[in-house]
Design a protein around this motif. Structure first.
Motif, PDB file in Angstrom:
ATOM      1  N   ALA A   1      18.152  11.158 -33.360  1.00 37.99           N
ATOM      2  CA  ALA A   1      17.551  12.053 -34.343  1.00 37.99           C
ATOM      3  C   ALA A   1      16.385  12.836 -33.746  1.00 37.99           C
ATOM      4  N   PRO A   2      16.821  13.703 -32.824  1.00 35.29           N
ATOM      5  CA  PRO A   2      15.682  14.409 -32.105  1.00 35.29           C
ATOM      6  C   PRO A   2      15.415  15.763 -32.936  1.00 35.29           C
ATOM      7  N   VAL A   3      13.941  16.126 -32.865  1.00 32.90           N
ATOM      8  CA  VAL A   3      13.610  17.411 -33.139  1.00 32.90           C
ATOM      9  C   VAL A   3      14.052  18.241 -32.450  1.00 32.90           C
ATOM     10  N   SER A   4      15.170  19.122 -32.510  1.00 34.52           N
ATOM     11  CA  SER A   4      15.499  20.231 -31.715  1.00 34.52           C
ATOM     12  C   SER A   4      15.118  21.819 -32.118  1.00 34.52           C
ATOM     13  N   ASP A   5      14.606  21.990 -33.222  1.00 36.65           N
ATOM     14  CA  ASP A   5      14.232  22.887 -34.006  1.00 36.65           C
ATOM     15  C   ASP A   5      12.852  23.036 -34.373  1.00 36.65           C
ATOM     16  N   LEU A   6      11.830  23.124 -33.659  1.00 32.24           N
ATOM     17  CA  LEU A   6      10.591  22.862 -34.064  1.00 32.24           C
ATOM     18  C   LEU A   6      10.054  23.731 -35.373  1.00 32.24           C
ATOM     19  N   ALA A   7      10.672  25.040 -35.315  1.00 35.67           N
ATOM     20  CA  ALA A   7      10.191  26.201 -36.558  1.00 35.67           C
ATOM     21  C   ALA A   7      11.162  25.699 -37.720  1.00 35.67           C
TER      22      ALA A   7
END
Length: 206
Positions: A143-149
């Motif tokens: 469940a990675p955070v791949s798009d910070l914005a």
């Protein structure tokens, strides 16, 4: 209910692996440390990177049950800590911490060992951007955070990523764009992403 579930996971993991870790430094800052679990002569080493949207209150103890469980299966586990919101002057220092920690693990692991990097949520982002060394054999972001914005715009992080970056989304410094995985640098190791479709903390669209 969630707290009871986590406590049961902790209890079960302690039962499987009741030993204590060896804590080592990979840098001079107090947060540049990692706990080594399991048989350090193992041919399979796992680098464990905790999540928590880079917030100060979430530390490596979140991944202690996982570390104990993997250690009980015969793996060596390096459960790493890194600087987060409030501890960095520049958020890129967090990525550099993880890269330094992984480099140290590669040095510590016996020759011919396999090194696998795993990370959950923000730790998944750090696995993708931190495991840039030739000595990494596989990367498993959960469940990675791949798009910070995208996370910040959706409000999923409750403002924690902005606290970590230190600049509001849409500022003119360009730091948000520079921290996107394809800009700051990606792992070249084989990678499999696991993400639950009903995730209520990090949307599966990530």
């Amino acid at each position: 209910e969630l707290l009871q579930w986590f406590e049961s996971v902790v209890s079960e993991s302690v039962g499987r692996y009741p030993g204590d870790p060896k804590t080592v430094k990979y840098g001079s800052h107090p947060l540049q440390v990692m706990d080594l679990w399991g048989d350090l002569t193992s041919k399979l080493w796992v680098v464990s990177i905790h999540g928590g949207y880079f917030a100060a209150e979430y530390d490596r103890t979140v991944n202690e049950p996982l570390s104990r469980r993997l250690a009980s299966e015969g793996m060596a586990v390096a459960n790493i800590e890194y600087r987060r919101a409030g501890s960095v002057a520049d958020p890129r220092e967090t990525v550099h911490d993880v890269r330094d920690a992984i480099a140290e693990v590669i040095l510590l692991a016996p020759l011919e060992s396999r090194v696998v990097v795993i990370g959950h949520s923000a730790g998944g982002y750090l696995a993708i951007t931190g495991a840039t060394h030739d000595g990494v054999h596989a990367v498993l972001p959960l469940a990675p955070v791949s798009d910070l914005a995208g996370i910040a715009i959706g409000g999923w992080d409750e403002g924690e990523i902005e606290k970590w970056i230190g600049e509001p989304l849409g500022d003119n410094s360009g730091v948000w764009e520079e921290l996107q995985p394809d800009q700051i640098g990606l792992t070249h190791a084989p990678m499999v992403v696991i993400h639950g479709s009903d995730d209520r903390v990090v949307p599966v669209e990530q």
